[in-house]
Design an enzyme around this catalytic site. Structure first.
Site, PDB file in Angstrom:
ATOM      1  N   LEU A  33     -27.227 -40.281  20.921  1.00  0.00           N
ATOM      2  CA  LEU A  33     -27.927 -40.086  22.116  1.00  0.00           C
ATOM      3  C   LEU A  33     -28.281 -40.967  23.224  1.00  0.00           C
ATOM      4  O   LEU A  33     -28.194 -42.250  22.896  1.00  0.00           O
ATOM      5  CB  LEU A  33     -29.313 -39.340  21.309  1.00  0.00           C
ATOM      6  CG  LEU A  33     -29.103 -38.123  20.644  1.00  0.00           C
ATOM      7  CD1 LEU A  33     -30.453 -37.611  20.198  1.00  0.00           C
ATOM      8  CD2 LEU A  33     -28.547 -36.953  21.258  1.00  0.00           C
ATOM      9  N   HIS A  37     -29.356 -37.109  27.293  1.00  0.00           N
ATOM     10  CA  HIS A  37     -30.062 -36.319  26.295  1.00  0.00           C
ATOM     11  C   HIS A  37     -31.370 -36.363  26.125  1.00  0.00           C
ATOM     12  O   HIS A  37     -32.157 -35.233  26.346  1.00  0.00           O
ATOM     13  CB  HIS A  37     -29.459 -36.665  24.972  1.00  0.00           C
ATOM     14  CG  HIS A  37     -28.068 -36.588  24.756  1.00  0.00           C
ATOM     15  ND1 HIS A  37     -27.306 -37.743  24.408  1.00  0.00           N
ATOM     16  CD2 HIS A  37     -27.034 -35.622  24.568  1.00  0.00           C
ATOM     17  CE1 HIS A  37     -25.955 -37.552  24.075  1.00  0.00           C
ATOM     18  NE2 HIS A  37     -25.815 -35.975  24.363  1.00  0.00           N
TER      19      HIS A  37
END
Ligand code: PAF
Length: 283
Positions: A33, A37
């Site tokens: 991530l 994100h």
């Protein structure tokens, strides 16, 4: 934050939330991530009262085995980031959870001309793999809204079409591309760039921004050639495709007037790392 490592744990966690009448936002991811994100998580927490994320490196959407093998996996850091940013439930399934019958002979979707261009043309089977996993995740989570990044512009169109065809009561929310300070679009694959490649990769978005200005005065073919030549002139960068398409049909256009909204989409090999980006042309 509740971490569910199998389907049953997820369904139990969701049951409780659904009986409380919560509006559920869903952010499907493959982990590794980054700020892109996290912006999806923030969009979800702003619009919904429960946010569910998934982390699953979906083997059936990788047409290149080396890409699957080298895809970054950073689960502990991902969980920490999700918790810090207000995610309520995270689903981290195993391959057997998502594909109990194996990964062969999966359902076959046909998205027609939406999938025969750009990523679909260069990554055979990719969008079928995306559609299979997204449909299964949607069936499990049954969110009210699902959040996707516009960097994967064609993926958003495919997911919208999936939802339309399967008549799923899910609103697809496309969120803006998040960029690093030099313009490079956030991507989990960026961590695989060498320092030199990382510097050169910034030229991709910088060229797209310059093309946006050029589009005010130049014909489409000139802008197209400019993007391809400028990126290819940078050592380590090689354009796989650059096309200017209609944002709803994704079909290539040859005149600016051919689309209400034209979008330039590019895939570039930066050494061994393949990156994509896109830009809307405002005229
Ligand atoms: O965009 C991604 O990370 C993936 O394609 C998705 C939507 C999580 C499906 O595996």
């Amino acid at each position: 934050m509740i971490v569910c490592t199998n389907k049953n744990a997820l369904l139990t966690a969701l049951d409780t939330l659904k009986t409380q009448g919560k509006i559920i936002g869903f952010v499907p991811t493959m982990g590794a991530l980054h700020a892109g994100h996290i912006s999806l998580i923030h969009h979800s927490t702003a619009e919904c009262n429960t946010t569910v994320a998934s982390i699953f490196v979906n083997p059936v959407q990788f047409n290149n085995p080396a890409d699957l093998q080298t895809y970054p996996r950073t689960l502990d850091a991902d969980l920490e980031l999700l918790e810090k940013n207000g995610c309520d439930v995270v689903f981290v399934p195993q391959v057997e959870d998502m594909y109990p019958e194996g990964t062969q002979n999966l359902e076959a979707y046909n998205f027609g001309t939406l999938e025969t261009v750009m990523e679909g043309a260069f990554r055979p089977g990719h969008f079928n793999g995306v559609a299979v996993v997204v449909k299964r995740l949607f069936d499990l989570v049954q969110p009210d809204k699902a959040f996707f990044g516009n960097k994967d512009f064609q993926q958003v169109a495919i997911v919208r079409e999936l939802v339309r065809r399967c008549m799923l009561p899910i609103e697809i929310v496309a969120c803006p591309i998040v960029r690093q300070s030099d313009g490079l679009a956030m991507s989990s694959r960026n961590v695989r760039l060498s320092p030199e490649e990382r510097t050169q990769a910034a030229k991709i978005s910088q060229t797209l921004f310059a093309a946006q200005t050029l589009a005010q005065t130049e014909i489409l073919q000139t802008v197209k050639q400019y993007v391809i030549d400028t990126i290819n002139a940078v050592p380590e960068l090689e354009v796989e495709y650059f096309d200017i398409v209609d944002n709803s049909t994704l079909q290539s256009i040859s005149l600016w007037e051919d689309a209400e909204q034209a979008v330039g989409c590019v895939a570039v090999n930066v050494g061994a790392v393949r990156l994509i980006d896109n830009i809307a042309f405002m005229r």
